[in-house]
Design a protein around this motif. Structure first.
Motif, PDB file in Angstrom:
ATOM      1  N   ASP A  42       0.926  -1.343  -0.010  1.00  0.00           N
ATOM      2  CA  ASP A  42       0.032  -0.075  -0.007  1.00  0.00           C
ATOM      3  C   ASP A  42       0.892   1.237   0.134  1.00  0.00           C
ATOM      4  O   ASP A  42       0.722   2.105  -0.707  1.00  0.00           O
ATOM      5  CB  ASP A  42      -0.922   0.002   1.311  1.00  0.00           C
ATOM      6  CG  ASP A  42      -2.155  -0.664   1.002  1.00  0.00           C
ATOM      7  OD1 ASP A  42      -2.561  -1.208  -0.137  1.00  0.00           O
ATOM      8  OD2 ASP A  42      -2.899  -0.697   2.015  1.00  0.00           O
ATOM      9  N   GLU A  43       1.820   1.343   0.839  1.00  0.00           N
ATOM     10  CA  GLU A  43       2.583   2.660   0.868  1.00  0.00           C
ATOM     11  C   GLU A  43       3.480   2.781  -0.600  1.00  0.00           C
ATOM     12  O   GLU A  43       3.887   3.763  -0.764  1.00  0.00           O
ATOM     13  CB  GLU A  43       3.951   2.249   1.989  1.00  0.00           C
ATOM     14  CG  GLU A  43       3.413   2.703   3.338  1.00  0.00           C
ATOM     15  CD  GLU A  43       4.208   2.383   4.661  1.00  0.00           C
ATOM     16  OE1 GLU A  43       5.317   2.518   4.204  1.00  0.00           O
ATOM     17  OE2 GLU A  43       3.715   2.267   5.733  1.00  0.00           O
ATOM     18  N   ALA A  46       0.942   3.895  -2.849  1.00  0.00           N
ATOM     19  CA  ALA A  46       0.526   5.618  -2.518  1.00  0.00           C
ATOM     20  C   ALA A  46       1.649   6.417  -2.920  1.00  0.00           C
ATOM     21  O   ALA A  46       1.492   7.441  -3.492  1.00  0.00           O
ATOM     22  CB  ALA A  46       0.345   5.460  -0.998  1.00  0.00           C
ATOM     23  N   SER A  47       2.979   5.966  -2.748  1.00  0.00           N
ATOM     24  CA  SER A  47       3.937   7.039  -3.106  1.00  0.00           C
ATOM     25  C   SER A  47       4.166   7.312  -4.554  1.00  0.00           C
ATOM     26  O   SER A  47       4.741   8.088  -5.219  1.00  0.00           O
ATOM     27  CB  SER A  47       5.288   6.578  -2.160  1.00  0.00           C
ATOM     28  OG  SER A  47       5.836   5.540  -2.802  1.00  0.00           O
ATOM     29  N   LEU A  51      -0.467   9.912  -4.101  1.00  0.00           N
ATOM     30  CA  LEU A  51      -1.941   9.943  -3.349  1.00  0.00           C
ATOM     31  C   LEU A  51      -2.029   8.888  -2.404  1.00  0.00           C
ATOM     32  O   LEU A  51      -1.544   8.063  -2.123  1.00  0.00           O
ATOM     33  CB  LEU A  51      -2.875   9.726  -4.529  1.00  0.00           C
ATOM     34  CG  LEU A  51      -2.807  10.568  -5.805  1.00  0.00           C
ATOM     35  CD1 LEU A  51      -3.744  10.207  -6.961  1.00  0.00           C
ATOM     36  CD2 LEU A  51      -3.292  12.369  -5.340  1.00  0.00           C
ATOM     37  N   SER A  52      -3.140   9.052  -1.443  1.00  0.00           N
ATOM     38  CA  SER A  52      -3.451   8.269  -0.568  1.00  0.00           C
ATOM     39  C   SER A  52      -4.386   6.994  -1.253  1.00  0.00           C
ATOM     40  O   SER A  52      -4.518   7.243  -2.520  1.00  0.00           O
ATOM     41  CB  SER A  52      -4.438   8.735   0.636  1.00  0.00           C
ATOM     42  OG  SER A  52      -5.725   9.136   0.047  1.00  0.00           O
ATOM     43  N   ILE A  53      -4.373   6.056  -0.761  1.00  0.00           N
ATOM     44  CA  ILE A  53      -5.114   4.691  -1.175  1.00  0.00           C
ATOM     45  C   ILE A  53      -6.757   5.325  -1.623  1.00  0.00           C
ATOM     46  O   ILE A  53      -7.108   4.999  -2.690  1.00  0.00           O
ATOM     47  CB  ILE A  53      -5.089   3.595  -0.101  1.00  0.00           C
ATOM     48  CG1 ILE A  53      -3.726   3.172  -0.029  1.00  0.00           C
ATOM     49  CG2 ILE A  53      -5.797   2.262  -0.851  1.00  0.00           C
ATOM     50  CD1 ILE A  53      -2.878   2.733  -1.157  1.00  0.00           C
ATOM     51  N   GLU A  55      -7.874   8.188  -2.235  1.00  0.00           N
ATOM     52  CA  GLU A  55      -7.593   9.024  -3.491  1.00  0.00           C
ATOM     53  C   GLU A  55      -7.308   8.298  -4.920  1.00  0.00           C
ATOM     54  O   GLU A  55      -7.961   8.680  -5.790  1.00  0.00           O
ATOM     55  CB  GLU A  55      -6.581  10.071  -3.343  1.00  0.00           C
ATOM     56  CG  GLU A  55      -6.994  11.184  -2.230  1.00  0.00           C
ATOM     57  CD  GLU A  55      -5.610  12.012  -1.905  1.00  0.00           C
ATOM     58  OE1 GLU A  55      -6.072  12.966  -1.230  1.00  0.00           O
ATOM     59  OE2 GLU A  55      -4.486  11.548  -1.980  1.00  0.00           O
ATOM     60  N   SER A 123     -10.736   3.114  11.009  1.00  0.00           N
ATOM     61  CA  SER A 123      -9.685   3.960  10.512  1.00  0.00           C
ATOM     62  C   SER A 123     -10.478   4.736   9.504  1.00  0.00           C
ATOM     63  O   SER A 123     -10.131   6.057   9.169  1.00  0.00           O
ATOM     64  CB  SER A 123      -8.492   3.274   9.979  1.00  0.00           C
ATOM     65  OG  SER A 123      -9.140   2.663   8.609  1.00  0.00           O
ATOM     66  N   ASN A 125     -10.509   4.732   6.216  1.00  0.00           N
ATOM     67  CA  ASN A 125      -9.418   4.725   5.245  1.00  0.00           C
ATOM     68  C   ASN A 125      -9.655   3.842   4.066  1.00  0.00           C
ATOM     69  O   ASN A 125      -8.725   3.381   3.373  1.00  0.00           O
ATOM     70  CB  ASN A 125      -8.261   5.250   5.281  1.00  0.00           C
ATOM     71  CG  ASN A 125      -7.350   4.222   6.014  1.00  0.00           C
ATOM     72  OD1 ASN A 125      -7.929   3.248   6.109  1.00  0.00           O
ATOM     73  ND2 ASN A 125      -6.317   4.782   6.347  1.00  0.00           N
TER      74      ASN A 125
END
Ligand code: S3P
Length: 193
Positions: A42-43, A46-47, A51-53, A55, A123, A125
């Motif tokens: 996931d990280e 995202a990077s 964007l965030s997951i 997003e 969470s 998210n």
């Protein structure tokens, strides 16, 4: 669980399991305890997008996320000692199952459905839980994935009544029982599961 033989080359501890199983926190704990590097699909995704997951899901859709997730997994090196944290849907991609096994010992963080849901919903998210009735959606997703987690995992840990630190200790103690278990061709004894 179908696979008794730990992957030949892989040296990593690979965490799979449903949203809310505690993969990220347990991964951090394992990293501290083993000093292995920590990689989180996931990280990485995202990077890559910046964007965030959530997003990524809303801007590009789930399919694009899944492709990036597979790419992140494919690029991980089996010869490195790593703690690999995955997103809950990683088992959906058929190729991913082979990539997971290639990386090392696959540990399934499982738990009571209600407990997993409560943790996952907390969470806010998780884009997959933002539509319809989240509780029902969660149940459907879990049912569809259970056989896949079971199929690819070497080891299963029930996280329902354990803290993240306790889960990490349980994993390491199971692996310890395997001795130097990541050598080619070695087999996990039934007692380790
Ligand atoms: C997903 C789980 C998430 C993240 C994405 C999709 C899933 O990771 O990859 O929201 O399909 O279960 P976590 O398992 O860390 O929540």
């Amino acid at each position: 669980m179908g696979h008794w033989t730990v992957n030949q080359a892989g040296k990593s501890i690979v965490l799979i399991g449903m949203m809310g199983a505690g993969k990220s926190s347990v991964g951090r704990s394992l990293q501290r305890r083993t000093q292995f590097a920590l990689l989180d699909t996931d990280e990485i995704v995202a990077s890559k997008f910046g964007l965030s997951i959530p997003e990524i899901f809303s801007k590009y859709g789930e399919q694009v996320f899944r492709e990036a997730e597979t790419q992140a997994l494919r690029e991980m090196a089996p010869d490195k000692q790593t703690v690999v944290v995955t997103g809950g849907g990683i088992v959906l991609g058929e190729d991913n199952l082979d990539f997971l096994k290639r990386l090392g010992v696959v540990v399934w963080l499982d738990g009571k459905e209600e407990t997993l849901f409560e943790r996952a919903a907390r969470s806010g998210n998780r884009p997959l839980l933002q539509r319809g009735n989240p509780r029902e959606v969660f149940a459907q997703i879990l049912q569809a994935r259970l056989p896949l987690y079971a199929k690819v995992a070497n080891i299963r840990v029930d996280t329902s009544v354990l803290t993240d630190e306790e889960v990490a200790v349980a994993i390491l103690s199971k692996l310890g029982k395997l001795g130097r278990n990541w050598r080619p061709g070695s087999t996990i004894p039934a007692t380790a599961r």
